[in-house]
Design a protein around this motif. Structure first.
Motif: not given
Length: 727
Positions: A11-14, A87-91, A100-106, A199-201
């Motif tokens: 159910k968490t998967h779009k 509620g709040m997000g994201p995880a 100090d570098k970004p991660l390419k997923y959320r 984008l990840l569930p």
């Protein structure tokens, strides 16, 4: 894992593409609040904190079955419908300390609603800039949402974020943890932006929230000026006042403040886990306006020191904490004839509860990125015996694997990356879910190959970049947090040996697979060589292992000082026993020395987890384990609201679940509930009362609860259907 589980990962998967576009503030109107630092360690752009506000009105026709809101944001967001907090997000994405570098997923979130027909207002507040180490940004503010309206007749409507949404800066949040009542917001059309993110569930349930009121007012200085009645505080006009509020426990949550009066008073709210030590401060300046404020930063609150100045007239207000936590269910229990142990068990359980958010925190004070794997490994074991939840650990394993793959199989705390292998194996052993092993066996082998590159002329890991982390223990001029080679060589080599052994076990679980290259003979040879070389650390004079030797030039590296001499610790000799690096016939006598020889470097609460495991392995838990558990009595006396990080000192936190191992040890060792087969399909129950008159409890497992009652006359066991008891 299906039996006894109500949470549905699917159910968490779009299941379809996003209709919405990422939106942010119009760059022409708001040029100064577009970009973000990537992490709290980054400074590639100026750190300009802001809170953007997005609004969209939707119309729901009669016959609506449900509304599902899918959402994510950068850096974090808070969601409302018709003024009601959803509620709040994201995880958290994961990452590591110092990055100090970004991660390419959320990750994205799902919110399920059943509103009545009519017009409704959706509002999202999105904070720009990371405020704590665990928060990551892609470098630009963003909000993305699909609102899915499903009707009984099968019709569906999807409203995605786009330029029809209205957007503005909420100027009341001028700075992090600082709120001004005179600010506000003006709406303009949102701007669609291009964002390159995966984008990840999140595959865990949403956090739950509960409003917690103070339990006690401590007002020694102004007893006639501060009144507390029916949840409201009234303070008379005059000079500044200061008082304390105590909550019944330490909570991880968000400060909530409300006054309906027009006041110019200034409120400074100092969060404290222990009185006298300010952890963080939030400042509220109503500026003559009524104010209702909810903080955006997760705080750890046992005490709240309230300072109020500019009291031109009386003011009435309310203060509470919106406590946040992972929805823990299926709770385990433990009780015995020693009430001290019962209190220690409950304190550890509560500390774990507040550290379980949308990832396992090291503590709500630190909120480090997902780099404290030793903490999470222990927390996960405690969870299996207290809450029986596999999902948060599963997601932490996935996030850590992604970080290792992203960062060339390196972590800031070098030893902690090897703890990830243990955490992965424990997950399989307690759930019988081999999917993650199949998916990340390649990650395991590449990580082990990384450590193989650290093996030097000694046959041990004398080429490691450093030997972090062993324990928080000062030893002369050094600390086992980042010890020199003469203290850390054996410890890290032992962990590498254990990682090799676990990899060989994992390969047997999943079998030979075409897409996974795993040369079992090669990894066995590597393990055999480490075990043979490890004996170089044996001291015949002391009949125990020294912590290490120095190999090579007398140089220092980042986080690795140079040291000389011989050092001996509980840590090194415990690992030798636990991982079978010492012959079995010598293990019991070596553990007796670990427990009785005080000249050894002594362990902090964190490392006692491994000591307990080695005591159980050698059959010495009844002899030493219960007395060792009672060491936590001093921590309990100092603070009964959350577990202190270390045995002594004040420069630490009081919400650190890495030291909650007694809450795992009591049901697993005193009640003696141990899985014999993965997923607790077969268990053994061998209580170790060690002088206790009785003990009882239940352990929530994938197939139901295991209940045990035992005393000196025998043991009664009640098993869920399908679980076998080893006779």
């Amino acid at each position: 894992m299906k039996a006894g589980r109500s949470f549905d990962i699917q159910k968490t998967h779009k299941m379809e593409d996003w209709r919405g576009k990422a939106i942010w503030l119009d760059p022409e109107r708001f040029p100064d609040v577009q970009e973000s630092i990537f992490t709290t360690f980054d400074n590639h752009v100026p750190n300009r904190y802001a809170v953007a506000r997005f609004e969209r009105k939707i119309m729901i026709e009669p016959g609506c079955r449900e509304v599902v809101i899918w959402a994510t944001g950068d850096t974090k967001y808070r969601l409302y419908m018709d003024g009601t907090f959803l509620g709040m997000g994201p995880a958290e994405s994961g990452g590591d300390y110092g990055n100090d570098k970004p991660l390419k997923y959320r990750f994205y979130d799902r919110f399920d609603l059943q509103p009545e027909s009519g017009e409704h207002e959706i509002v999202a507040e999105v904070a720009l800039q990371p405020e704590v180490m665990a928060e990551y940004s892609m470098g630009h503010g963003a909000f993305l949402s699909d609102i899915e309206i499903v009707y009984e007749n099968g019709c569906r409507q999807i409203i995605g974020t786009d330029e029809t949404w209205m957007a503005g800066v909420d100027s009341r949040y001028a700075e992090s943890c600082r709120f001004r009542g005179s600010g506000g917001f003006e709406y303009f059309p949102a701007a669609e932006i291009d964002v390159e993110w995966e984008l990840l569930p999140k595959e865990i349930p949403n956090r739950v929230y509960e409003s917690i009121c103070p339990a006690e007012l401590n007002n020694p200085f102004y007893p006639d000026r501060v009144k507390w009645e029916n949840g409201s505080f009234t303070v008379t006009a005059g000079s500044p006042v200061s008082f304390w509020l105590r909550f019944d426990k330490t909570y991880a949550g968000y400060l909530c403040f409300c006054t309906k009066e027009h006041t110019n008073a200034v409120f400074r709210l100092h969060t404290q886990e222990m009185p006298g030590r300010c952890d963080r401060t939030e400042i509220i300046l109503p500026d003559g306006q009524p104010v209702c404020y909810q903080g955006l930063m997760l705080q750890s609150v046992h005490y709240l020191q309230v300072e109020i100045s500019r009291l031109e007239k009386p003011v009435t207000f309310s203060l509470e904490v919106l406590a946040a936590s992972y929805p823990n269910g299926g709770e385990g229990t433990f009780a015995c004839s020693d009430d001290l142990l019962n209190q220690i068990y409950e304190l550890g359980k509560w500390t774990l509860h507040i550290c379980r958010q949308s990832y396992h925190l090291d503590s709500p004070i630190h909120q480090e990125a997902l780099g404290c794997t030793g903490d999470y490994m222990i927390e996960s074991l405690i969870n299996y015996y207290t809450f029986g939840d596999p999902y948060l650990t599963r997601l932490d394993i996935i996030r850590t694997a992604r970080w290792l793959e992203h960062n060339d199989y390196r972590m800031f705390h070098t030893s902690y990356s090897l703890m990830w292998i243990q955490m992965l194996w424990d997950y399989y052993w307690f759930t019988a879910d081999s999917q993650l092993i199949e998916e990340y066996m390649g990650t395991v082998t590449k990580l082990l190959d990384r450590f193989e590159s650290y093996v030097g002329e000694s046959g041990l890991l004398d080429q490691a970049p450093n030997y972090m982390f062993m324990d928080w223990v000062p030893v002369g001029e050094f600390n086992l947090h980042h010890p020199p080679m003469v203290m850390g060589l054996g410890y890290l080599s032992a962990l590498y040996y254990q990682g090799l052994q676990l990899a060989l076990k994992m390969q047997k679980v999943i079998g030979v697979q075409e897409e996974i290259v795993f040369d079992a003979a090669l990894y066995q040879r590597r393990a055999d060589r480490i075990k043979e070389s490890f004996q170089k650390l044996w001291s015949s004079d002391n009949e125990m292992y020294m912590d290490g030797i120095h190999v090579g030039e007398a140089i220092t590296r980042d986080w690795m000082p140079y040291g000389e001499g011989e050092y001996y610790s509980q840590h090194m000799n415990t690992m030798a026993v636990l991982y079978d690096l010492v012959p079995k016939e010598m293990q019991k006598s070596l553990m007796r020395k670990v427990m009785t020889q005080q000249h050894l470097t002594q362990a902090q609460p964190y490392f006692y987890h491994f000591i307990f495991e080695a005591l159980y392995k050698t059959g010495l838990f009844e002899a030493y384990g219960l007395d060792a558990l009672r060491k936590w009595s001093d921590l309990l006396k100092e603070c009964d609201a959350g577990l202190k990080e270390v045995w002594g000192g004040f420069d630490c936190d009081y919400s650190h679940a890495w030291g909650a191992t007694p809450t795992y040890q009591m049901p697993s060792k005193i009640l003696g509930v141990i899985p014999v087969e993965p997923g607790f399909k077969k268990v053994k129950v061998e209580p170790a009362l060690g002088g206790l008159k009785w003990a009882k409890g239940c352990v929530p497992m994938p197939w139901g609860k295991i209940e045990v009652v035992c005393d000196t006359s025998g043991v009664q066991v009640k098993l869920p259907e399908g679980v076998q008891l080893q006779q």
